[in-house]
Design an enzyme around this catalytic site. Structure first.
Site, PDB file in Angstrom:
ATOM      1  N   ASN A 129       0.867  -1.182   0.000  1.00 29.45           N
ATOM      2  CA  ASN A 129       0.000   0.000   0.000  1.00 29.45           C
ATOM      3  C   ASN A 129       0.904   1.233   0.000  1.00 29.45           C
ATOM      4  O   ASN A 129       1.558   1.519   0.998  1.00 29.45           O
ATOM      5  CB  ASN A 129      -0.884  -0.022   1.250  1.00 29.45           C
ATOM      6  CG  ASN A 129      -1.656   1.274   1.430  1.00 29.45           C
ATOM      7  OD1 ASN A 129      -1.814   2.054   0.498  1.00 29.45           O
ATOM      8  ND2 ASN A 129      -2.138   1.502   2.652  1.00 29.45           N
ATOM      9  N   LYS A 176       0.025   4.331  -0.175  1.00 30.72           N
ATOM     10  CA  LYS A 176      -0.585   5.528   0.435  1.00 30.72           C
ATOM     11  C   LYS A 176      -0.386   6.744  -0.492  1.00 30.72           C
ATOM     12  O   LYS A 176      -0.494   6.590  -1.697  1.00 30.72           O
ATOM     13  CB  LYS A 176      -0.002   5.776   1.828  1.00 30.72           C
ATOM     14  CG  LYS A 176       0.047   4.502   2.664  1.00 30.72           C
ATOM     15  CD  LYS A 176       0.341   4.751   4.086  1.00 30.72           C
ATOM     16  CE  LYS A 176       0.533   3.417   4.794  1.00 30.72           C
ATOM     17  NZ  LYS A 176       0.448   3.509   6.226  1.00 30.72           N
ATOM     18  N   HIS A 236      -9.177   1.102   5.040  1.00 22.49           N
ATOM     19  CA  HIS A 236      -7.875   1.243   5.708  1.00 22.49           C
ATOM     20  C   HIS A 236      -8.048   2.101   6.963  1.00 22.49           C
ATOM     21  O   HIS A 236      -8.840   3.052   6.973  1.00 22.49           O
ATOM     22  CB  HIS A 236      -6.857   1.885   4.756  1.00 22.49           C
ATOM     23  CG  HIS A 236      -5.462   1.810   5.281  1.00 22.49           C
ATOM     24  ND1 HIS A 236      -4.981   2.714   6.190  1.00 22.49           N
ATOM     25  CD2 HIS A 236      -4.459   0.930   5.052  1.00 22.49           C
ATOM     26  CE1 HIS A 236      -3.726   2.391   6.492  1.00 22.49           C
ATOM     27  NE2 HIS A 236      -3.393   1.306   5.811  1.00 22.49           N
ATOM     28  N   GLU A 253      -6.380   4.428   8.156  1.00 19.80           N
ATOM     29  CA  GLU A 253      -6.174   5.875   7.966  1.00 19.80           C
ATOM     30  C   GLU A 253      -7.447   6.530   7.442  1.00 19.80           C
ATOM     31  O   GLU A 253      -7.757   7.667   7.793  1.00 19.80           O
ATOM     32  CB  GLU A 253      -4.975   6.112   7.028  1.00 19.80           C
ATOM     33  CG  GLU A 253      -3.667   5.847   7.763  1.00 19.80           C
ATOM     34  CD  GLU A 253      -2.524   5.348   6.890  1.00 19.80           C
ATOM     35  OE1 GLU A 253      -2.598   5.467   5.664  1.00 19.80           O
ATOM     36  OE2 GLU A 253      -1.550   4.825   7.474  1.00 19.80           O
ATOM     37  N   GLU A 290      -4.964  -5.224  10.605  1.00 19.65           N
ATOM     38  CA  GLU A 290      -3.946  -4.187  10.783  1.00 19.65           C
ATOM     39  C   GLU A 290      -4.194  -3.461  12.100  1.00 19.65           C
ATOM     40  O   GLU A 290      -4.954  -2.480  12.135  1.00 19.65           O
ATOM     41  CB  GLU A 290      -4.016  -3.186   9.635  1.00 19.65           C
ATOM     42  CG  GLU A 290      -3.785  -3.798   8.269  1.00 19.65           C
ATOM     43  CD  GLU A 290      -3.188  -2.791   7.303  1.00 19.65           C
ATOM     44  OE1 GLU A 290      -2.102  -3.056   6.798  1.00 19.65           O
ATOM     45  OE2 GLU A 290      -3.795  -1.739   7.088  1.00 19.65           O
ATOM     46  N   GLY A 347       2.898   1.906  10.723  1.00 16.08           N
ATOM     47  CA  GLY A 347       3.856   3.008  10.587  1.00 16.08           C
ATOM     48  C   GLY A 347       4.586   3.346  11.877  1.00 16.08           C
ATOM     49  O   GLY A 347       5.224   4.392  11.972  1.00 16.08           O
ATOM     50  N   SER A 386       3.854  -2.466  10.155  1.00 18.10           N
ATOM     51  CA  SER A 386       5.316  -2.489  10.263  1.00 18.10           C
ATOM     52  C   SER A 386       5.940  -3.814   9.823  1.00 18.10           C
ATOM     53  O   SER A 386       6.879  -4.305  10.455  1.00 18.10           O
ATOM     54  CB  SER A 386       5.741  -2.120  11.691  1.00 18.10           C
ATOM     55  OG  SER A 386       5.289  -0.812  12.013  1.00 18.10           O
TER      56      SER A 386
HETATM   57  C1  PEP Z   1      -0.429  -0.031   5.943  1.00 14.93           C
HETATM   58  O1  PEP Z   1      -0.422   1.100   5.502  1.00 14.93           O
HETATM   59  O2  PEP Z   1      -1.375  -0.773   5.648  1.00 14.93           O
HETATM   60  C2  PEP Z   1       0.677  -0.473   6.787  1.00 14.93           C
HETATM   61  C3  PEP Z   1       0.597  -1.643   7.326  1.00 14.93           C
HETATM   62  O3  PEP Z   1       1.734   0.402   6.940  1.00 14.93           O
HETATM   63  P1  PEP Z   1       3.187   0.046   7.575  1.00 14.93           P
HETATM   64  O4  PEP Z   1       3.651  -1.245   6.917  1.00 14.93           O
HETATM   65  O5  PEP Z   1       4.043   1.205   7.185  1.00 14.93           O
HETATM   66  O6  PEP Z   1       3.011  -0.104   9.036  1.00 14.93           O
END
Ligand code: PEP
Length: 251
Positions: free
Chosen positions: A9, A11, A95, A97, A167, A173, A213
């Site tokens: 992803n 973003k 997601h 976010e 997630e 992040g 992460s």
């Molecule tokens: C994501 O944006 O779905 C995500 C898991 O980000 P990150 O791997 O940077 O934690």
């Protein structure tokens, strides 16, 4: 028996030029990969560039969001048909976010999931608890509710086009990955809930990805867990070498 999926992803990162530079570096590194599906979700403006660049490879292109309506007065929205025309075969939905910063609810997620799979896209539907909810012992309950409310109303053939990404918001992040044990426990909750809404056969076939992460050094341990069928990767998917290393987690 469930085919793994490694999805990136991006973003709000990468212009069209940066997208092409990524594929030029990434594709040679994964040309012998056949053990998993690879999906990349660039921003809308780079979708058709990514589709062209990925042509002839096993990489499939995903949107990061989609509208629940087929067309109409929805300024700024993009429909399933538009995404398919651009060459997308997947979309991410819900997601964290978008849930946190753009007010996306389970109800909206559900409408988008129905529209996406009904229109021929595969949907990667994201769920996951906040840190405060985990600390309060509510993680399973929160995720169960997100699956129940966000994935209702799908019909039999559509179920195989749904992928769920667990997630935990505290892991996205932050560099703080869930342990493989925590992730596997939550994936089992998701699978059980899916079996309750639909049936055991659909739940057994459901691919559940972990996101939060994920990096080249922690993916092997996560993928050893039976209930973890792949990863949704944010930051580490932006770099061709690190995303290729994640895709090749078996090496
Ligand atoms: C994501 O944006 O779905 C995500 C898991 O980000 P990150 O791997 O940077 O934690």
């Amino acid at each position: 028996m469930r085919r793994p999926v490694i999805a990136g992803n991006w973003k709000m990162f990468k212009t069209r030029g940066e997208t092409s530079a990524f594929f030029e570096a990434f594709l040679p590194q994964i040309q012998n990969v056949s053990h998993c599906d690879i999906v990349i979700a660039p921003p809308f403006t780079a979708l058709s560039t990514a589709v062209d660049d990925a042509n002839g490879s096993i990489v499939k292109i995903s949107a990061q969001d989609v509208c629940w309506e087929k067309e109409g007065a929805f300024t700024g929205q993009i429909s399933v048909k538009m995404l398919r025309e651009a060459g997308c075969t997947y979309t991410i939905i819900g997601h964290s976010e978008r849930r946190q910063f753009l007010g996306e609810t389970d109800e909206v997620v559900q409408k988008k999931a129905v529209a996406a799979v009904g229109g021929g896209l595969k949907a990667i539907v994201c769920v996951g608890e906040l840190l405060a909810q985990r600390d309060a012992g509510q993680a399973s309950e929160v995720v169960r509710r997100q699956v129940e409310n966000g994935l209702r109303g799908l019909t039999g053939p559509d179920l195989s086009h749904i992928i769920v990404a667990y997630e935990p918001v505290w892991a996205i992040g932050t560099g703080r990955t869930a342990t493989p044990e925590i992730a596997a426990e939550m994936h089992a909750v998701i699978r059980k809930t899916f079996a309750e809404i639909y049936n055991e056969v659909a739940a057994d076939a459901l691919r559940v990805l972990y996101g939060g992460s994920v990096k080249p050094d922690n993916i092997p341990a996560l993928m050893k867990k039976e209930d973890i069928d792949g990863a949704l990767v944010g930051g580490a998917s932006l770099d061709p070498a690190s995303f290729a290393a994640i895709v090749k987690y078996q090496n």
